[in-house]
Motif scaffolding. Structure first.
Motif, PDB file in Angstrom:
ATOM      1  N   ARG A  96      -9.780  54.197 -40.430  1.00  0.00           N
ATOM      2  CA  ARG A  96      -8.417  53.649 -40.505  1.00  0.00           C
ATOM      3  C   ARG A  96      -8.438  52.185 -40.916  1.00  0.00           C
ATOM      4  NH1 ARG A  96      -7.923  56.775 -35.787  1.00  0.00           N
ATOM      5  NH2 ARG A  96      -8.065  54.940 -34.434  1.00  0.00           N
ATOM      6  N   ALA A  97      -9.394  51.460 -40.393  1.00  0.00           N
ATOM      7  CA  ALA A  97      -9.492  50.041 -40.744  1.00  0.00           C
ATOM      8  C   ALA A  97      -9.850  49.867 -42.217  1.00  0.00           C
ATOM      9  CB  ALA A  97     -10.534  49.355 -39.857  1.00  0.00           C
ATOM     10  N   ILE A 149      -6.520  45.687 -36.554  1.00  0.00           N
ATOM     11  CA  ILE A 149      -7.385  45.783 -37.719  1.00  0.00           C
ATOM     12  C   ILE A 149      -8.268  44.550 -37.746  1.00  0.00           C
ATOM     13  CG2 ILE A 149      -7.457  45.901 -40.236  1.00  0.00           C
ATOM     14  CD1 ILE A 149      -4.638  47.136 -40.072  1.00  0.00           C
ATOM     15  N   ALA A 179      -6.748  50.437 -44.180  1.00  0.00           N
ATOM     16  CA  ALA A 179      -5.862  49.283 -44.072  1.00  0.00           C
ATOM     17  C   ALA A 179      -6.366  48.115 -44.917  1.00  0.00           C
ATOM     18  CB  ALA A 179      -5.730  48.859 -42.606  1.00  0.00           C
ATOM     19  N   ASP A 237      -5.426  48.812 -48.421  1.00  0.00           N
ATOM     20  CA  ASP A 237      -3.998  48.539 -48.626  1.00  0.00           C
ATOM     21  C   ASP A 237      -3.754  47.052 -48.833  1.00  0.00           C
ATOM     22  OD1 ASP A 237      -3.258  51.186 -48.455  1.00  0.00           O
ATOM     23  OD2 ASP A 237      -2.691  51.085 -46.331  1.00  0.00           O
TER      24      ASP A 237
END
Length: 470
Positions: free
Chosen positions: A420-421, A455, A424, A427
């Motif tokens: 997930r990090a 994050i 992110a 992104d």
């Protein structure tokens, strides 16, 4: 219940775990897959080039295995550190399977190999694959010439990455630091050099052909090198892959002078043996080679003729080698752990509860899929020994014992937090998922990424020099 530790979460370790829990002769097996990194998948994550997305997609099948409820992933656990010796592992588990690969590169053994600008290709691969051990590496990409020594797929990979445009790498998960450095690279001319002929090269044809598809890059081959290799005149006795490789190389050697012209070039050189890396002021400036020729027995001999190739960067891609693990026997000549059908041998006898699979078992050979039958053989040996192994008492809670030694295992949920990090981070950079490339960032993501907005600071990965082609 039989508790097994598999040390290494790369393909050989995952296939071993899969073979152990997927059988139906020994019920109740539970497998903990330990890895010194917080992330699973081994060389599939840290050895496959970022632009080889099809091969990297193998992570999906490895993931399915590691999500089996009978298998537990424990990352950031290093055997040999903080008192976690092989002997201690045998106190925690009924059996231990070492799938630790071949982590060290082979050296050339020539003068000048340690000059600034001379590196192992494996280190370069680790850098552009975001291996945390390589986060601080700096490669000299400011000079136009580079030499890659080797004739296998690793040599092809690093050569391709040196000349591929940054815009083509931006959609991949390559770390931002590597992407920025490659965008600013001054490398324009890469020599990929082999000591034998094109018929003996160990490329796979698909990877070799890729060099000819790179925009703005011309591949050059000296027809004299083909004329020197007897197999080029009659390749009928060669394996199919070598015949296909010769077809590709011959097409490049006979191409018209203007075909594929561009600002970058890849020059495939054959029958050259490195004898010295030259430098000025401690920095690489060239490589001196001796011309070789076929010796009639499949090898080569020196001719006493020499040439130099100017270079500011030298990458050796001449193979991997296993590393001894303190507390395990090691065959220094082969770079492997002595074994019989996967059972570790101590003084010639099988050591109860200790096994090996993958490259540390058989040496750095084969492709990713070769690890599957290798793992099955080792698993079969372990399963045959299961009744005797299960009689030995072990610690009731291995994870608690690991923590008592000072380890902080990253569970599967921690790895998902890293994913997930990385999404992110991508992104924030206007890209897809981007790998976190340092230990602090990975550990921070694993242990704090589950918090809302938690994050980790990606540090240098979000700094992009103005005007760079990323």
């Amino acid at each position: 219940m039989l508790r097994v530790a598999v040390v290494g979460a790369g393909p050989s370790g995952v296939y071993t775990a899969q073979a152990l829990v997927g059988q139906n002769t020994v019920p109740g097996i539970r497998v903990d897959v330990l890895d010194r990194l917080p992330c699973p998948y081994g060389l599939v994550r840290y050895g496959v080039a970022p632009d080889h997305e099809k091969i990297k997609s193998l992570q999906g099948s490895l993931r399915t295995v590691l999500e089996d409820e009978r298998i537990t992933f424990l990352g950031d656990v290093e055997v040999g550190a903080r008192g976690l010796t092989p002997a201690r592992l045998l106190e925690l588990y009924h059996a231990v399977v070492y799938c630790v690969g071949a982590a060290r590169d082979r050296r050339l053994g020539v003068p000048g190999e340690d000059l600034d600008g001379s590196f192992s290709a494996t280190g370069f691969v680790s850098w552009y694959s975001a291996h945390p051990d390589a986060a601080s590496e700096r490669f000299g990409l400011d000079r136009p010439g580079a030499v890659v020594i080797g004739a296998g797929n690793v040599a092809v990979d690093v050569t391709r990455l040196l000349v591929r445009r940054a815009a083509e790498l931006r959609p991949t998960d390559i770390p931002q630091g590597a992407l920025t450095a490659l965008a600013a690279s001054g490398v324009r001319d890469v020599h990929m050099v082999a000591r034998r002929g094109p018929a003996q090269a160990r490329f796979t044809t698909k990877e070799l052909r890729e060099l000819g598809t790179l925009p703005g890059t011309r591949v050059l081959v000296d027809p004299a090198d083909l004329a020197l290799d007897p197999a080029c005149a009659d390749p009928s006795g060669l394996p199919a892959v070598n015949r296909r490789n010769l077809e590709v190389v011959r097409a490049w050697a006979t191409a018209a002078p203007g075909d594929g012209a561009g600002p970058r070039s890849v020059r495939l050189r054959f029958f050259l043996r490195p004898v010295e890396i030259l430098g000025t002021g401690g920095r690489v400036t060239a490589v001196r080679f001796e011309r070789t020729e076929p010796d009639g027995t499949g090898g080569v001999r020196g001719t006493g003729r020499y040439e130099e190739i100017a270079a500011g960067l030298v990458l050796r891609a001449v193979g991997y080698r296993g590393v001894p693990l303190p507390g395990l026997p090691f065959d220094a000549a082969r770079g492997t752990v002595p074994h019989a059908a996967g059972r570790v041998l101590r003084d010639g006898s099988a050591s109860p509860g200790e096994y090996v699979a993958g490259w540390i078992k058989r040496g750095p050979s084969g492709v990713i899929g070769t690890n599957r039958p290798c793992a099955k053989e080792t698993a079969a040996s372990l399963l045959a020994d299961a009744a005797a192994l299960a009689r030995r008492p072990v610690a009731p809670d291995p994870v608690a014992a690991l923590r008592a030694l000072g380890h902080e295992p990253v569970p599967w949920s921690g790895w998902l937090a890293i994913e997930r990090a990385e999404a992110a981070l991508g992104d924030a950079l206007g890209r897809g998922p981007v790998k976190i490339q340092d230990w602090e960032g990975l550990r921070g993501a694993a242990r704090e990424g589950d918090r809302p907005g938690g994050i980790p600071d990606p540090g240098s990965d979000i700094r992009n020099p103005a005007g760079s082609d990323v």
